[in-house]
Scaffold this active site. Sequence first.
Site, PDB file in Angstrom:
ATOM      1  N   HIS A   1       3.803  -0.715  10.746  1.00 56.42           N
ATOM      2  CA  HIS A   1       2.531  -1.221  11.266  1.00 56.42           C
ATOM      3  C   HIS A   1       2.688  -1.514  12.754  1.00 56.42           C
ATOM      4  O   HIS A   1       3.698  -2.089  13.170  1.00 56.42           O
ATOM      5  CB  HIS A   1       2.126  -2.495  10.518  1.00 56.42           C
ATOM      6  CG  HIS A   1       0.795  -3.019  10.929  1.00 56.42           C
ATOM      7  ND1 HIS A   1      -0.393  -2.415  10.549  1.00 56.42           N
ATOM      8  CD2 HIS A   1       0.444  -4.078  11.703  1.00 56.42           C
ATOM      9  CE1 HIS A   1      -1.407  -3.099  11.061  1.00 56.42           C
ATOM     10  NE2 HIS A   1      -0.921  -4.099  11.763  1.00 56.42           N
TER      11      HIS A   1
ATOM     12  N   ASP B   1      -0.710  -5.113   4.620  1.00 56.65           N
ATOM     13  CA  ASP B   1       0.140  -5.388   5.783  1.00 56.65           C
ATOM     14  C   ASP B   1       0.844  -6.737   5.653  1.00 56.65           C
ATOM     15  O   ASP B   1       1.138  -7.391   6.661  1.00 56.65           O
ATOM     16  CB  ASP B   1      -0.677  -5.347   7.083  1.00 56.65           C
ATOM     17  CG  ASP B   1      -1.264  -3.987   7.370  1.00 56.65           C
ATOM     18  OD1 ASP B   1      -0.654  -2.985   6.956  1.00 56.65           O
ATOM     19  OD2 ASP B   1      -2.340  -3.914   7.994  1.00 56.65           O
TER      20      ASP B   1
ATOM     21  N   ASN C   1       5.749   9.781  13.200  1.00 60.46           N
ATOM     22  CA  ASN C   1       6.867   9.084  12.558  1.00 60.46           C
ATOM     23  C   ASN C   1       7.614   9.997  11.597  1.00 60.46           C
ATOM     24  O   ASN C   1       8.826   9.861  11.422  1.00 60.46           O
ATOM     25  CB  ASN C   1       6.368   7.825  11.851  1.00 60.46           C
ATOM     26  CG  ASN C   1       6.293   6.633  12.785  1.00 60.46           C
ATOM     27  OD1 ASN C   1       7.276   6.246  13.391  1.00 60.46           O
ATOM     28  ND2 ASN C   1       5.106   6.061  12.914  1.00 60.46           N
TER      29      ASN C   1
ATOM     30  N   SER D   1       6.365  -3.169  13.212  1.00 64.33           N
ATOM     31  CA  SER D   1       7.070  -3.775  12.084  1.00 64.33           C
ATOM     32  C   SER D   1       7.204  -2.781  10.941  1.00 64.33           C
ATOM     33  O   SER D   1       6.227  -2.121  10.578  1.00 64.33           O
ATOM     34  CB  SER D   1       6.296  -5.001  11.568  1.00 64.33           C
ATOM     35  OG  SER D   1       5.960  -5.905  12.591  1.00 64.33           O
TER      36      SER D   1
ATOM     37  N   THR E   1       3.506  -4.514  -0.492  1.00 67.48           N
ATOM     38  CA  THR E   1       3.115  -5.313  -1.646  1.00 67.48           C
ATOM     39  C   THR E   1       1.607  -5.232  -1.790  1.00 67.48           C
ATOM     40  O   THR E   1       0.935  -4.495  -1.070  1.00 67.48           O
ATOM     41  CB  THR E   1       3.556  -6.778  -1.485  1.00 67.48           C
ATOM     42  OG1 THR E   1       2.880  -7.352  -0.354  1.00 67.48           O
ATOM     43  CG2 THR E   1       5.069  -6.876  -1.284  1.00 67.48           C
TER      44      THR E   1
ATOM     45  N   ASN F   1       6.342   0.773   4.761  1.00 69.84           N
ATOM     46  CA  ASN F   1       5.255   1.080   5.683  1.00 69.84           C
ATOM     47  C   ASN F   1       5.650   0.611   7.080  1.00 69.84           C
ATOM     48  O   ASN F   1       6.488  -0.279   7.236  1.00 69.84           O
ATOM     49  CB  ASN F   1       3.966   0.366   5.257  1.00 69.84           C
ATOM     50  CG  ASN F   1       2.777   0.736   6.134  1.00 69.84           C
ATOM     51  OD1 ASN F   1       2.570   1.901   6.449  1.00 69.84           O
ATOM     52  ND2 ASN F   1       2.002  -0.250   6.545  1.00 69.84           N
TER      53      ASN F   1
END
Length: 222
Positions: free
Chosen positions: A118, A154, A21, A145, A150, A116
Site C-alpha cells: 500500500h 489496508d 511491482n 507498507s 486481513t 499486499n
Amino acid sequence: MPAFTSGHCNVVVLLSGTGSNLQALIDSIAQAAPAYPARIRAVISNRADALGLQKARDAGIATAVLDHKAYVDREAFDQALAECIDNFGADLVVLAGFMRILSVTFVRHYEGRLLNIHPSLLPLYKGLHTHQRALEAGDREHGCSVHFVTEELDGGPLVVQAAIPIQADDDAQRLAARVHAREHQIYPLAVRWFAEGRLSLGAQGAILDGQYLGASGHLIRT
C-alpha cells in the site's frame, strides 16, 4: 527453509494494471537465480487489457484472466479466483495493484499467505489518493507498507515499511514516483522473507526470524 510441496515457494500474483511491482519481483528473482527461494507460477488479472499480463508473458510466466463482470457477485468471482489460484499450487498470493475488494471467505482461505503493498505509511491514509493526502496534511515523511491481508481493508499486520522525506517541491506525481521506487525494493524483500521461512503470521501480528514485529513492521528510512 519451509517444506514447500514443490521444494520452493510458489507465488501467484494478482494485478489489474501495469504490473510495476510484478516486474520488480521478476527482476529480483532473475538477479538471484537460481538461489532465490521462490518462483512466480502465474499472474492472474481481472482485466484482459492489464499491461502486467504482457510483462508476465515476456518472462515466460503463465497468465489467466477472470473478468469480474462475468460473475453474479463478489463471492462468485472470489470463489472462481481461489480455484484458479489453487490450481497453480500457490504457497503465497501477492496482490500487486489488484483493484478488487476481496471477500471475507477469500481472505480467510489465504490467511497467513496473502500479502499486499500500500502506498502510505499505514495506518495512515488507507484507501486511495494517498500521496495527495500526505501532502495536504503537511506530513514530513511518506512511504509504503507491505502487510498481511486481513478482513480489515489496508489494516492487516505490517511486515515492512519504507519511509522517505517529503521534499519542499514535491507534488503528488513526484512523490508517487519516489514511493514507487521504494515499493519495488521492499515487496521483493518481503516475498523473499516468506519464501525463506523467516516471515509468518502469528496471533499477535507478523513474525520475522521468530520475533513479533512492532506496530510499524520492519521500518526502513532513507
